[in-house]
Design a protein around this motif. Structure first.
Motif, PDB file in Angstrom:
ATOM      1  N   ALA A 273      16.779 -32.383 -43.719  1.00  0.00           N
ATOM      2  CA  ALA A 273      17.891 -32.476 -42.769  1.00  0.00           C
ATOM      3  C   ALA A 273      19.183 -32.890 -43.447  1.00  0.00           C
ATOM      4  CB  ALA A 273      17.551 -33.465 -41.659  1.00  0.00           C
ATOM      5  N   VAL A 274      19.087 -33.656 -44.530  1.00  0.00           N
ATOM      6  CA  VAL A 274      20.276 -34.154 -45.222  1.00  0.00           C
ATOM      7  C   VAL A 274      20.163 -33.751 -46.688  1.00  0.00           C
ATOM      8  CG1 VAL A 274      21.736 -36.145 -45.684  1.00  0.00           C
ATOM      9  CG2 VAL A 274      20.316 -36.112 -43.632  1.00  0.00           C
ATOM     10  N   PRO A 275      20.671 -32.598 -47.067  1.00  0.00           N
ATOM     11  CA  PRO A 275      20.574 -32.140 -48.454  1.00  0.00           C
ATOM     12  C   PRO A 275      21.170 -33.155 -49.425  1.00  0.00           C
ATOM     13  CG  PRO A 275      21.343 -30.376 -47.034  1.00  0.00           C
ATOM     14  CD  PRO A 275      21.336 -31.614 -46.198  1.00  0.00           C
ATOM     15  N   GLY A 276      20.525 -33.291 -50.575  1.00  0.00           N
ATOM     16  CA  GLY A 276      21.007 -34.220 -51.590  1.00  0.00           C
ATOM     17  C   GLY A 276      20.361 -35.577 -51.520  1.00  0.00           C
ATOM     18  N   VAL A 277      19.550 -35.826 -50.498  1.00  0.00           N
ATOM     19  CA  VAL A 277      18.893 -37.128 -50.341  1.00  0.00           C
ATOM     20  C   VAL A 277      17.418 -37.007 -50.684  1.00  0.00           C
ATOM     21  CG1 VAL A 277      18.105 -38.807 -48.631  1.00  0.00           C
ATOM     22  CG2 VAL A 277      20.494 -38.124 -48.674  1.00  0.00           C
ATOM     23  N   ARG A 278      16.910 -37.975 -51.429  1.00  0.00           N
ATOM     24  CA  ARG A 278      15.470 -38.123 -51.652  1.00  0.00           C
ATOM     25  C   ARG A 278      15.012 -39.336 -50.866  1.00  0.00           C
ATOM     26  NH1 ARG A 278      17.733 -36.717 -56.395  1.00  0.00           N
ATOM     27  NH2 ARG A 278      17.999 -38.867 -57.057  1.00  0.00           N
ATOM     28  N   ASP A 306      23.183 -39.635 -33.996  1.00  0.00           N
ATOM     29  CA  ASP A 306      22.891 -38.223 -33.757  1.00  0.00           C
ATOM     30  C   ASP A 306      21.378 -38.115 -33.711  1.00  0.00           C
ATOM     31  OD1 ASP A 306      22.329 -35.550 -33.847  1.00  0.00           O
ATOM     32  OD2 ASP A 306      23.850 -35.074 -35.329  1.00  0.00           O
ATOM     33  N   ARG A 307      20.814 -37.919 -32.540  1.00  0.00           N
ATOM     34  CA  ARG A 307      19.365 -37.941 -32.400  1.00  0.00           C
ATOM     35  C   ARG A 307      18.735 -36.597 -32.742  1.00  0.00           C
ATOM     36  NH1 ARG A 307      17.394 -42.607 -32.976  1.00  0.00           N
ATOM     37  NH2 ARG A 307      15.572 -42.148 -31.718  1.00  0.00           N
ATOM     38  N   THR A 308      19.460 -35.772 -33.475  1.00  0.00           N
ATOM     39  CA  THR A 308      18.898 -34.503 -33.907  1.00  0.00           C
ATOM     40  C   THR A 308      17.947 -34.769 -35.053  1.00  0.00           C
ATOM     41  OG1 THR A 308      20.946 -33.440 -33.335  1.00  0.00           O
ATOM     42  CG2 THR A 308      19.440 -32.196 -34.718  1.00  0.00           C
ATOM     43  N   VAL A 309      16.658 -34.734 -34.801  1.00  0.00           N
ATOM     44  CA  VAL A 309      15.666 -35.018 -35.816  1.00  0.00           C
ATOM     45  C   VAL A 309      15.139 -33.700 -36.343  1.00  0.00           C
ATOM     46  CG1 VAL A 309      13.541 -36.264 -36.326  1.00  0.00           C
ATOM     47  CG2 VAL A 309      15.085 -37.112 -34.573  1.00  0.00           C
ATOM     48  N   PRO A 310      14.996 -33.550 -37.663  1.00  0.00           N
ATOM     49  CA  PRO A 310      14.667 -32.252 -38.222  1.00  0.00           C
ATOM     50  C   PRO A 310      13.287 -31.756 -37.855  1.00  0.00           C
ATOM     51  CG  PRO A 310      14.531 -33.971 -39.892  1.00  0.00           C
ATOM     52  CD  PRO A 310      15.131 -34.598 -38.675  1.00  0.00           C
ATOM     53  N   ASN A 311      13.177 -30.407 -37.877  1.00  0.00           N
ATOM     54  CA  ASN A 311      11.877 -29.742 -37.742  1.00  0.00           C
ATOM     55  C   ASN A 311      11.122 -30.131 -36.488  1.00  0.00           C
ATOM     56  OD1 ASN A 311      12.550 -28.638 -40.128  1.00  0.00           O
ATOM     57  ND2 ASN A 311      10.866 -29.491 -41.304  1.00  0.00           N
ATOM     58  N   GLY A 312      11.836 -30.286 -35.393  1.00  0.00           N
ATOM     59  CA  GLY A 312      11.159 -30.527 -34.127  1.00  0.00           C
ATOM     60  C   GLY A 312      10.704 -31.945 -33.903  1.00  0.00           C
TER      61      GLY A 312
END
Length: 423
Positions: A273-278, A306-312
């Motif tokens: 969901a957040v590119p560049g983060v490990r 932002d309650r948009t959580v990745p991949n459902g």
């Protein structure tokens, strides 16, 4: 910043607040604000004022960045235009030494915010922007992406009791000052002796008058123009200026929301969901490493800004309640922030890369694009494109931009990956 409403006729329903350096006032009705995307009108039917952050949650710096801004330059020297723009908007703009300050710029735009005006200017000049509170930095994209992370690293390296953490003064020097002299003064302010000042190339800088900034931020701002940072030897009270040899990252420990169970799969999805983060989950925390801007985005997700959580993965507390007596909300309605939004673009135009980046910025989407793969297929990001969409979904909007150029995309919530379409 969420996309906002435009007048039905497609014209920007706002007068510029800055015309050739003269401030004016918007005549837009309070309930109607505008959006800007590489000179094209963009209408989002679903966004309302309720989505705006409350004044108490927004700093004065952020509010100034979001003020409407019109810029109308004809053959204006870049530095002179930026100084005047910063004065009018109340946000000083620092130009990197590697950018020609005397290049003549012609620019005509009415933007809903100073932030978007600067993004458009940066796109035109192939530069990067860093919102380095209380100023804005304009320079090479790589330097802009590193600036805030480097400054935060240097601040974090100082022990809590170190007096240099509290040193906060204006970043100011007279015309024709050399960077060596500026750095020597900064080191003296902190009680440090520079070991390799002669490694800093000779240069003559213009007069600068910037607001009060932490000592580490001022050091970082001066050195970024040479692709350098600094290291302190607290035992010897010395400082050495060193090249930036790797992408700087920070490590944050963030609390895991109580309504989200932790596992390795979830950590992987946060990363997507957040590119560049490990990221990894340990106990009730998310341990994340990445650039400062990416960590801030992840922190917003975890805090529920932002309650948009990745991949459902949508926490139960964030799911909208079913209407009385009606069916429960669908999976799409609880996981996709754009499911109820529709967009209208009339005669959209710009460069392919500029439209993609501006659209991702306005939609607050995390963008991944394989520029090398595009180049191998002969797809140029600087090519001019036109497109339109009428009451379309967010995916319709992206298809209208990408498919005619031979591109495809995958989208998961606010994360989007763009790549060449199959031959």
């Amino acid at each position: 910043m969420p996309l906002r409403d435009l007048s039905a006729g497609g014209k920007l329903f706002c007068r510029p607040v800055c015309r050739s350096g003269v401030m004016g006032r918007s005549t837009a009705a309070a309930s109607v604000v505008l959006a800007f995307l590489v000179g094209l009108p963009l209408w989002d039917a679903a966004t309302s004022r309720a989505a705006e952050p409350s004044p108490s949650a927004t700093s004065d710096y952020e509010r100034r960045l979001e003020r409407p801004c019109g810029v109308f330059w004809t053959e204006v020297p870049l530095r002179r235009g930026l100084i005047r723009l910063g004065e009018v908007q109340g946000v000083p703009i620092f130009l990197d030494r590697r950018v020609d300050p005397d290049q003549r710029v012609t620019l005509s735009l009415e933007a809903p915010s100073l932030r978007q005006a600067l993004e458009s200017l940066a796109e035109k000049l192939a530069l990067g922007v860093s919102y380095f509170e209380p100023i804005v930095y304009l320079g090479p994209p790589a330097a802009a992406s590193r600036l805030r992370t480097l400054a935060a690293l240097r601040q974090d390296e100082l022990p809590p009791q170190d007096r240099r953490r509290a040193l906060r003064k204006p970043a100011a020097w007279p015309a024709l000052r050399t960077p060596r002299e500026i750095l020597r003064d900064l080191c003296g302010e902190a009680g440090l002796s520079p070991e390799n000042l002669e490694d800093i190339p000779h240069d003559l800088w213009p007069e600068v008058r910037l607001p009060a900034m932490p000592w580490t931020d001022r050091m970082t701002l001066v050195l970024i123009g040479f692709d350098r940072t600094f290291q302190i030897d607290s035992v010897r009270n010395t400082v050495v200026f060193v090249p930036i040899t790797a992408e700087p990252t920070l490590t944050w420990r963030l609390p895991l929301p109580a309504d989200v169970s932790g596992d390795a799969v979830l950590a992987q999805r946060w990363q997507e969901a957040v590119p560049g983060v490990r990221a990894e989950i340990a106990g009730g925390e998310v341990i994340a490493e990445g650039p400062l801007e990416s960590l801030e985005r992840l922190s917003e997700l975890l805090r529920g800004a932002d309650r948009t959580v990745p991949n459902g993965l949508t926490p139960a507390a964030a799911a909208p309640p079913a209407s009385p007596g009606g069916p429960p909300p669908s999976a799409a309605e609880t996981t996709d922030p754009f499911v109820s939004r529709r967009f209208l673009v009339r005669q959209g135009q710009g460069t392919l890369g500029g439209v993609i980046r501006q659209l991702a910025m306005q939609l607050q989407m995390d963008l991944q694009i394989d520029a090398d793969a595009l180049a191998s297929r002969g797809i140029r990001l600087d090519q001019k494109i036109t497109f339109s969409v009428n009451n379309g979904t967010v995916d319709d909007l992206w298809r209208a931009v990408l498919e005619p150029q031979g591109l495809a995309f995958e989208r998961r919530g606010r994360a989007i990956r763009i790549f060449p379409a199959a031959p």
